[in-house]
Design an enzyme around this catalytic site. Structure first.
Site, PDB file in Angstrom:
ATOM      1  N   ASN A 266      48.644  11.367  -1.010  1.00  0.00           N
ATOM      2  CA  ASN A 266      48.184  12.642  -0.461  1.00  0.00           C
ATOM      3  C   ASN A 266      48.837  12.855   0.899  1.00  0.00           C
ATOM      4  OD1 ASN A 266      46.821  14.869   0.469  1.00  0.00           O
ATOM      5  ND2 ASN A 266      44.842  13.844   0.724  1.00  0.00           N
TER       6      ASN A 266
ATOM      7  N   GLU B  86      38.193  16.419   3.876  1.00  0.00           N
ATOM      8  CA  GLU B  86      38.729  17.343   4.889  1.00  0.00           C
ATOM      9  C   GLU B  86      38.501  18.795   4.468  1.00  0.00           C
ATOM     10  OE1 GLU B  86      42.625  15.564   5.102  1.00  0.00           O
ATOM     11  OE2 GLU B  86      41.712  13.781   5.991  1.00  0.00           O
TER      12      GLU B  86
ATOM     13  N   GLY C 216      41.727   7.336   7.793  1.00  0.00           N
ATOM     14  CA  GLY C 216      42.528   7.485   8.999  1.00  0.00           C
ATOM     15  C   GLY C 216      42.215   6.515  10.121  1.00  0.00           C
TER      16      GLY C 216
ATOM     17  N   LYS D  44      48.762  15.389   2.732  1.00  0.00           N
ATOM     18  CA  LYS D  44      48.043  16.322   3.614  1.00  0.00           C
ATOM     19  C   LYS D  44      49.056  17.333   4.193  1.00  0.00           C
ATOM     20  CE  LYS D  44      44.625  12.733   4.227  1.00  0.00           C
ATOM     21  NZ  LYS D  44      43.642  12.061   5.056  1.00  0.00           N
TER      22      LYS D  44
ATOM     23  N   GLU E  65      36.108   8.044  -1.308  1.00  0.00           N
ATOM     24  CA  GLU E  65      36.760   7.990   0.001  1.00  0.00           C
ATOM     25  C   GLU E  65      35.684   8.076   1.086  1.00  0.00           C
ATOM     26  OE1 GLU E  65      41.154   9.196  -0.008  1.00  0.00           O
ATOM     27  OE2 GLU E  65      39.992  11.027   0.180  1.00  0.00           O
TER      28      GLU E  65
ATOM     29  N   SER F 178      42.364   4.284   4.477  1.00  0.00           N
ATOM     30  CA  SER F 178      43.138   3.278   5.220  1.00  0.00           C
ATOM     31  C   SER F 178      43.772   2.214   4.329  1.00  0.00           C
ATOM     32  CB  SER F 178      42.245   2.623   6.284  1.00  0.00           C
ATOM     33  OG  SER F 178      41.841   3.583   7.236  1.00  0.00           O
TER      34      SER F 178
ATOM     35  N   HIS G  38      38.237  17.145  -1.400  1.00  0.00           N
ATOM     36  CA  HIS G  38      38.571  16.152  -0.371  1.00  0.00           C
ATOM     37  C   HIS G  38      37.659  16.382   0.840  1.00  0.00           C
ATOM     38  CE1 HIS G  38      40.751  13.933   2.684  1.00  0.00           C
ATOM     39  NE2 HIS G  38      41.383  13.317   1.700  1.00  0.00           N
TER      40      HIS G  38
HETATM   41  P1  13P Z   1      44.262   7.463   4.937  1.00  0.00           P
HETATM   42  O1  13P Z   1      44.930   6.644   3.865  1.00  0.00           O
HETATM   43  O2  13P Z   1      45.196   7.982   5.974  1.00  0.00           O
HETATM   44  O3  13P Z   1      43.067   6.751   5.498  1.00  0.00           O
HETATM   45  O4  13P Z   1      43.702   8.790   4.217  1.00  0.00           O
HETATM   46  C1  13P Z   1      42.936   8.657   3.073  1.00  0.00           C
HETATM   47  C2  13P Z   1      42.800   9.984   2.463  1.00  0.00           C
HETATM   48  O5  13P Z   1      42.139  10.848   2.989  1.00  0.00           O
HETATM   49  C3  13P Z   1      43.561  10.231   1.218  1.00  0.00           C
HETATM   50  O6  13P Z   1      43.117  11.380   0.578  1.00  0.00           O
END
Ligand code: 13P
Length: 262
Positions: A21, A110, A185, A23, A179, A224, A108
């Protein structure tokens, strides 16, 4: 609704899957370099693992032009809850499919936190995706505060209510990604025991509505994950692969992650 057969249990299909992903990162030239670097990996060509790239939607068609074979598939990071109409800026599931996506990230954290997506909208997106022939990858997860309050299971159960949008179709038509928001992150993944317990809860919860479904959908962990921890996390029972953010964007980092996992 289309039923996709690419959804057997990890017991049947031991192959691991990495979902990248990106983003809000990348560029057209970056897509080309990344796809070329990843799809030529022996770990992928041999079928030991599969990669699903979810770039910003504007690069889907371009990525499709570089992809050869089936080991590297494409997903879209978000779809509209509507199929068409006056919804400026939206991209429908059918449009994403036409551009080359075969998977859709839905809900997601976010999108839920920063763009106000509700459980109802997530359910509509699950339905839209499935109708368009995309496999929805439903993202669920609790905040640190909810975890501290012992609310993880009720929160996940509430978020899983969107499965009702499939109207009784087998749950194998979708994938689920756990997640935890408190890990995304941060560089610190959830502990193995935590992931195992939540994976067992999710499987049992899904099975409570249809007993045959316990192992009949793919389940992912995200938060992560990187080359440094993929080997250890990759052994977790009942986890079919990983949804990766930061470590998936640069080609070198993604290649290292693929190598660490196999
Ligand atoms: P990270 O791998 O940067 O922690 O992000 C996870 C994520 O949100 C994948 O959709």
């Amino acid at each position: 609704m289309s039923i996709n057969q690419n959804s057997l249990s990890s017991a049947v299909h031991p192959r691991k899957i990495l979902i990248a992903n990106w983003k809000l990162h990348g560029s057209g030239s970056h897509v080309e370099r990344w796809v070329q670097a990843v799809q030529t990996l022996e770990e992928i060509r041999s079928g030991q693992m599969q990669v699903i790239l979810c770039p910003p939607a504007i690069w889907l068609e371009r990525a499709r032009g570089y992809v050869q074979g089936e080991r590297l598939a494409l997903g879209v990071q978000n779809v509209s809850a509507q199929s068409e109409g006056s919804f400026t800026g939206e991209i429908s599931a059918a449009m994403a499919f036409e551009a080359g996506a075969r998977y859709a990230l839905v809900g997601h954290s976010e999108r839920r936190r920063l763009f106000g997506e509700t459980d109802q909208m997530v359910a509509a997106k699950v339905e839209q995706s499935a109708q368009a022939g995309l496999i929805p990858i439903v993202c669920i997860g609790e905040t640190a505060e909810e975890k501290r309050a012992g609310q993880t299971e009720p929160v996940l159960a509430r978020q899983l209510e969107c499965l009702g949008a499939l109207h009784g179709e087998p749950v194998s038509t979708l994938w689920i990604a756990y997640e935890p928001i408190w890990s995304i992150g941060t560089g610190i993944p959830a502990e193995a025991g935590n992931i195992l317990a939540v994976a067992a809860f999710i499987r049992a919860h899904v099975a409570s509505s249809d007993a045959t479904m316990r192992n009949q959908f793919r389940l992912f962990y995200g938060g992560s994950v990187g080359a440094g921890n993929a080997a250890a996390l990759g052994t977790l029972e009942g986890v079919d692969g990983f949804l990766v953010g930061g470590a998936s964007v640069e080609a070198d980092s993604m290649v290292a992650l693929c190598r660490a996992l196999v």
